[in-house]
Design a protein around this motif. Sequence first.
Motif, short mmCIF file in Angstrom:
data_model
loop_
_atom_site.label_atom_id
_atom_site.label_comp_id
_atom_site.label_asym_id
_atom_site.label_seq_id
_atom_site.Cartn_x
_atom_site.Cartn_y
_atom_site.Cartn_z
N VAL A 163 28.42 24.57 42.21
CA VAL A 163 29.44 23.64 42.66
C VAL A 163 30.35 23.27 41.50
N ARG A 164 29.79 23.16 40.29
CA ARG A 164 30.60 22.81 39.12
C ARG A 164 31.66 23.87 38.86
N ARG A 165 31.30 25.14 39.02
CA ARG A 165 32.28 26.20 38.84
C ARG A 165 33.31 26.17 39.96
N SER A 166 32.84 25.88 41.16
CA SER A 166 33.74 25.78 42.31
C SER A 166 34.71 24.62 42.13
N LEU A 167 34.26 23.56 41.46
CA LEU A 167 35.11 22.41 41.22
C LEU A 167 36.33 22.79 40.39
N THR A 168 36.13 23.69 39.42
CA THR A 168 37.26 24.17 38.62
C THR A 168 38.31 24.81 39.50
N ALA A 169 37.85 25.65 40.43
CA ALA A 169 38.78 26.32 41.35
C ALA A 169 39.43 25.33 42.29
N ALA A 170 38.64 24.39 42.80
CA ALA A 170 39.16 23.42 43.78
C ALA A 170 40.21 22.52 43.16
N GLU A 171 39.95 22.04 41.94
CA GLU A 171 40.91 21.15 41.29
C GLU A 171 42.21 21.88 40.98
N ILE B 12 39.67 33.15 38.63
CA ILE B 12 38.72 32.73 37.59
C ILE B 12 37.51 33.65 37.51
N GLY B 13 37.53 34.72 38.32
CA GLY B 13 36.50 35.74 38.22
C GLY B 13 35.34 35.58 39.17
N GLY B 14 35.33 34.50 39.97
CA GLY B 14 34.24 34.29 40.92
C GLY B 14 33.40 33.08 40.56
N LEU B 15 32.30 32.91 41.28
CA LEU B 15 31.39 31.78 41.07
C LEU B 15 30.04 32.28 40.59
N CYS B 16 29.45 31.54 39.64
CA CYS B 16 28.14 31.88 39.10
C CYS B 16 27.03 31.24 39.94
N LEU B 17 25.82 31.67 39.68
CA LEU B 17 24.67 30.98 40.26
C LEU B 17 24.60 29.57 39.69
N ALA B 18 24.14 28.62 40.50
CA ALA B 18 24.09 27.22 40.07
C ALA B 18 23.29 27.04 38.79
N GLN B 19 22.16 27.74 38.66
CA GLN B 19 21.29 27.55 37.50
C GLN B 19 21.82 28.24 36.24
N CYS C 186 42.31 31.17 43.83
CA CYS C 186 41.90 30.61 42.55
C CYS C 186 40.50 31.09 42.18
N VAL C 187 39.60 31.14 43.16
CA VAL C 187 38.25 31.67 42.90
C VAL C 187 38.35 33.09 42.37
N HIS C 188 39.24 33.87 42.98
CA HIS C 188 39.44 35.26 42.53
C HIS C 188 39.96 35.31 41.10
#
Length: 313
Positions: A159-167, A181-188, A177-179
């Motif tokens: 979600v933290r990585r998604s927050l970057t895209a969302a903001e 920044i290269g995508g989203l990582c696993l939460a851990q 934007c997700v595309h």
Amino acid sequence: MSYSVNAWLLVLGCVTVWYCQAVDHSTDLEWKLWTRRFDKSYATQAEESLRKTTWLHNRALVLEHNNRPGVTFRMGLNSLADQSAANRSRIQLPWARDNRIPISGRNSHAPAEFDWRKKGVVLPVIDQGQIGSVLAYVTRDAVSSYGAIHMGSLFNLSVRRSLTAAETAMLGPVFECVHKIGGLCLAQDYNTSDCQRPTCKQVGQVDGGRTVTSGDEADLQMAVLKTPVLVAIDASQVSFQMYQAGIYDDPNCSPTRLDHALLLVGYGKDSSGNEYWICKNSWGKAWGMQGYVYMSRNKRNQCGIASAATYPV
């Protein structure tokens, strides 16, 4: 034996006082049980008194609604009952439309009902708490589901990585934007909070996004048959805050004042023929139907369900 008028008034007054005291005792007990159920605690007596006043107001609204004939949904005293609708965390959703590529044709053979949850491609319901970035949660959920549909694995993305895209996407398309920044990582695995590409492996990747024709619920149906869809709605009504079950149908909500986001995962119809969208909220499993709401479908784009719908590709 006869009684004077004053005596009768005295008896009536005593009965009234007894009844009021009984009612007060009953609501006090209900309040205490409610605070225990939802593990509520308040910093000061003054804050508790204020919250209880709000709770009593919402309780009256819930009882009035549920006793009204012909309603298609029920309200309940959930964990938000000590908050006014006006004080709930709100967001503005003025993001630009994703690539406006029309959905090709209408599928006259679309199934009568559909639910991505039955295919095991939807993450569990979470509670965002007072965090106002609901867009980050729904974006993460949409990308996770998209990846599960196309790659066979449902990942708990960050979600933290998604927050970057969302903001960033408040001024542009969220899945574009997700595309970028290269995508989203696993939460851990996510290990940075800046706007640079993280060192962790990005497993949640998309090529961008598409947008449903604004206000067109037929297009929205075709979109959700492809993948779960991010939808924006007006959630400002207390009826939505206190929603418990059934098909949410409030004519007072707006199709243009959009302040909340949900993940649309399917649709259906009840035994009376009332159509609904199946939407995942981010207010925890104690809200609604285990965290889900049935939004009224094909009813004048109610609450803006199709006004700003977008999905990953």
